[in-house]
Design an enzyme around this catalytic site. Sequence first.
Site: not given
Length: 406
Positions: A12, A97-98, A107, A238, A240, A242-243, A325
């Site tokens: 990242r 992600s966020h 990822k 979030d 992407d 995944d949360r 998650h």
Amino acid sequence: MNPAIFKAYDIRGIYPSDINKDVAYKIGRAIVKSTGAKKIAIGMDMRTSSPEIKEGLSHGIMDQGANVVDIGLVSTPMLYFASWKLDVDGGIMITASHNTSEWNGLKLCKKNAVPIGEGDGMEEIRDLALNGNFEDSASKGIMEENSELKSIYYEYVSGFFKKGVGKKKVVIDFANSVGALDKNIFEMFPDDIEPIYLFEELDGTFPNHEANPLKLETLETLQKKVVSENADLGIAYDGDADRIGFVDEQGKVVPMDYNIALLAKEVLKKQPGSTILMDLRSSNAVKEVIEEAGGKVNRCRVGHSLIKKQMRSDRAVFAGELSGHYFFEENSKAEMTTLAAITLLNLMNKTGKKMSELTEDLKRYYHSGEINSDVEDKKGMMEKLKELYKDGQLDKRSEERRVGKE
């Protein structure tokens, strides 16, 4: 290339200074050389820099002799789904992600969503990418597009929904993220679910609020909407997807560790006596409730790749992290956020209880919230903590073992 972009759980950095097409190209070649993969699925989120990074990454993979399966614009749970549903050796999700819009990243996973992270290949990939010396492959790989995966995913996840009595009104804040792709699932049950959407337009600049349900301020619009609509549940994704976070019918935020307990209890009904992993920051009430339901609870470190690794070593069937998650056996021990939402809706349908009622049993202890302290000698303090807790007994804290007593 900035070596700091290689993190414990993912890659990242800031676009374009840290991560761009050229950097992605080298990382693509490094991934193939390190893993020996012959075919890799690639998905991306809606960030404006994602197409360029996908171009560089794909060419790197193909120049190193592996094939690419382009699954297009997807959520991270969809990418993990592809890693075991498709005939591939691994998967890469282009996302930060966020993080805010200037960030992007990758990822990584092997086949069956086996994570690539700290201690599991990330260091080798980093070193190969930084070195940048790659031998020409005897033959270059090719790219194929898969446009069917999303519909297969929707059908799969929707299959877990159990019809109840009456219709549930649900407010869903997608935060302009790829979570909005799952609208297709919520709309499959018009007699049972009435979805109300917030910020459903895909926009990688995140114009409304940061896509991070862990930050309570990002949930304020959702909370107000749940109350004004007299809704049964609020859901927040979030960046992407995944949360996921939840708000009860009163507009109150449901602590994410409470969701670990609620979801684990449902998993244990299908797989009695199984092992559940719980983020070590979770309330003791979570551990107690899971054990009362017949489960075995092991604590886990923070970080999605570390949790997935421990799930395999501990043979856990479900795990939850305080950041939202939730890891399911149904997605090869990877996140499947909309399955978490469906499971809670099923629980509400089955019991006839409101979300606030379902969490009542977990309110056994007062909660301080996270307390952060400024420490001058961070390394020294970490060594002291390692010594104090070397026996692994985190719950037994006598006066002699307290840091403040030292």
